[in-house]
Enzyme design. Sequence first.
Site, PDB file in Angstrom:
ATOM      1  N   CYS A  60     -28.349  -0.609  27.961  1.00  0.00           N
ATOM      2  CA  CYS A  60     -29.239  -1.236  28.947  1.00  0.00           C
ATOM      3  C   CYS A  60     -28.792  -1.002  30.385  1.00  0.00           C
ATOM      4  O   CYS A  60     -29.409  -1.521  31.320  1.00  0.00           O
ATOM      5  CB  CYS A  60     -29.368  -2.730  28.677  1.00  0.00           C
ATOM      6  SG  CYS A  60     -27.838  -3.661  28.969  1.00  0.00           S
TER       7      CYS A  60
ATOM      8  N   CYS B 169     -20.903  -6.205  27.578  1.00  0.00           N
ATOM      9  CA  CYS B 169     -22.168  -6.163  28.309  1.00  0.00           C
ATOM     10  C   CYS B 169     -22.678  -7.602  28.404  1.00  0.00           C
ATOM     11  O   CYS B 169     -22.928  -8.241  27.367  1.00  0.00           O
ATOM     12  CB  CYS B 169     -23.197  -5.304  27.575  1.00  0.00           C
ATOM     13  SG  CYS B 169     -24.861  -5.452  28.277  1.00  0.00           S
TER      14      CYS B 169
ATOM     15  N   LYS C  11       0.830  -1.201   0.000  1.00  0.00           N
ATOM     16  CA  LYS C  11       0.000   0.000   0.000  1.00  0.00           C
ATOM     17  C   LYS C  11       0.866   1.254   0.000  1.00  0.00           C
ATOM     18  O   LYS C  11       1.859   1.343   0.738  1.00  0.00           O
ATOM     19  CB  LYS C  11      -0.899   0.016   1.241  1.00  0.00           C
ATOM     20  CG  LYS C  11      -1.738  -1.246   1.409  1.00  0.00           C
ATOM     21  CD  LYS C  11      -2.774  -1.417   0.332  1.00  0.00           C
ATOM     22  CE  LYS C  11      -3.958  -0.522   0.563  1.00  0.00           C
ATOM     23  NZ  LYS C  11      -5.105  -0.866  -0.282  1.00  0.00           N
TER      24      LYS C  11
END
Length: 679
Positions: free
Chosen positions: A405, A420, A308
């Site tokens: 939540c 979570c 690249k």
Amino acid sequence: MTAEEKINILRNELREHNYNYYVLDNATITDYDFDVKLKELQALELAHPEFYDANSPTLRVGGEVTKNFETVKHEFRMYSLDNSYSKEDLEDWENRIKKQVDGKVEYTCELKYDGASMSLTYENGVLIKAVTRGDGFQGDNVTANIKTIKSVPLKLKGDFPQKFEIRGEIVLPFDGFIKMNEEREAAGEEPYRNPRNTASGSLKLQDSSEVARRPLECLLYGLVGEKLPVKTQMEGLEEASKWGFKVPSIAKLATSIDEVIAFVNYWDIHRHDLPYETDGVVVKVNNLQQQEELGYTAKAPRWAMAYKFKTERVSTILSEITYQVGRTGAITPVANLEPVELAGTTVKRASLHNADQIEKLDIREGDMVYVEKGGEIIPKIIGVNLEERPINSTPTKYIEDCPECATRLVRTEGDAKHYCPNEKGCPPQIIGRIQHFISRKAMDIEGLGGETVALLVENNLISNYADLYDLKVEQLLPLERMAQKSAENLVAGVIASKEVPFERVLFALGIRFVGETVAKKLAKHFKSIDALMLAKEEELIAVDEIGERIAQSVVAFFGSSTSTDLFSELSPSAEENRDIIERLKNANVQLQISESELANQTDTLDGNIFVVSGVFARVSRTELKKLIEDNGGKVSGSISGKTNYVVAGENMGPSKLAKAETLGVAIISEDEFLAMLGL
């Protein structure tokens, strides 16, 4: 002269003029004269429909409308490329190559054009199919649109194979892009952002006549097929050019990594003089037999590397850090940035990865940050300008509770991310698991997208992916933007997904660390979900390339062990997972390898490790490797003391032969191997 003869003469003349102008950049006729001949041919074809030809030059103007693009499986997978960013990366790659192949290694260096990857299939010299890269395993059939691109030959010239594929890049030259934007601005429309995205978007336009108006080009870079009439990559490029393809002449043969780097350095400067976008150089082992010897990893060929170019860097202000919850409960911090132009796009957000990365860079809200694009695609923050830091700046405190939540987050030892654990009640996790289930590489459910999944969950119609198989058209109709036809298509797509093979269903279940490749290995080994659900940790680890982390995750998902491990608190209850599996069984989803697949599999070679080397006459190398795996054997890329057999074809490398003899490994011929299977 008959009408048919006149039609054929005009078609051949126009094809040749197209080739000279769009491939060779050498016009041999004026635009006016070309248009006169084209109109004459159109009139003749209209008067004589019995001589219709799907590849006539008159069809270059498009006109076919495609409402839905058919999904087509690639006969030969379209792999991604591994990336490198330094001479050291390339030298490491070369060292790996030289350990696996014999003889001198040469490389082809080709520019990596920034467009949309395409696979073209030809039979008897006629274009029969054009398919986008998609996920590498399958893509969209965009043949009608590709036929409008003048540099794509509809019929080939010269001595070509009966059937083959050729891979290339659909690009939009800068001049054409600028002209398109001038026309859009004059019409009061928003200009396109960059050539690459415009080229890619053009391929999915429903009206092919609109595609025909866009100055797209197709640059070809690789032949694919069985028993091709070439021995090297460079020879393949040269032959493709003779057959009528537009092959960039910039490709160069290199005999060392130093020559590769010289090519890279030259084009890193001079690429700005080119008519197309480029973002690097693709380096390939030139010899096709050596390419076969090297083979592939799960994602990329071992014989190719993308180098690249240096990435563009910009600076902007980090306005706010927010947090996203993924389908596994993983928390990803996100940098919300003051919009900034970078490599042709406007960047507003960038991933901050995890708490460790934030702490390492000491990133804070209000900072002036440096942004690059990883591989010129994904924006990432690579540093902070401390001299510009506000006086009242305070260190970033990573969140402790789930932003969706409010459940307290957990972070296990050795894991970079916070999670979570509320998998049953955290909305993004519920929605994310179902979105993963329906995704293209998984169940690929037609007519059901991510937004619709969220809508179904929010309206309490589904709470897990098994619920999809209970949906009825009448339940869907009250939903926003859901008409009768849309509802029917969604339900039909769910029903059709019952035919998806077991390995993809296993991937769709979303077991942590079970990606596509692992799912294939587990499906192949255990053959049914029932057998996998009963597997203990030690049985899973015994499967090739399945480590302790994957084994623990699978055991926790199905509850096949009572031991507590670091994944158990992150999984929904095993009982719920088993209930979902039972519902999928009742819905007739494929939860075991099909009888037709099992019929071709035996344990004849169980426990034996094979190395395949050389050129074979009766079956291809790919078929030979598949025979080994289908009959319980394992294919290895290198000879070691664990190798049981070397299947030797013609031109087997002398160093491999010597190593096999030194280690006392049995060397067998193609015929001897096939005899082991009774073939």
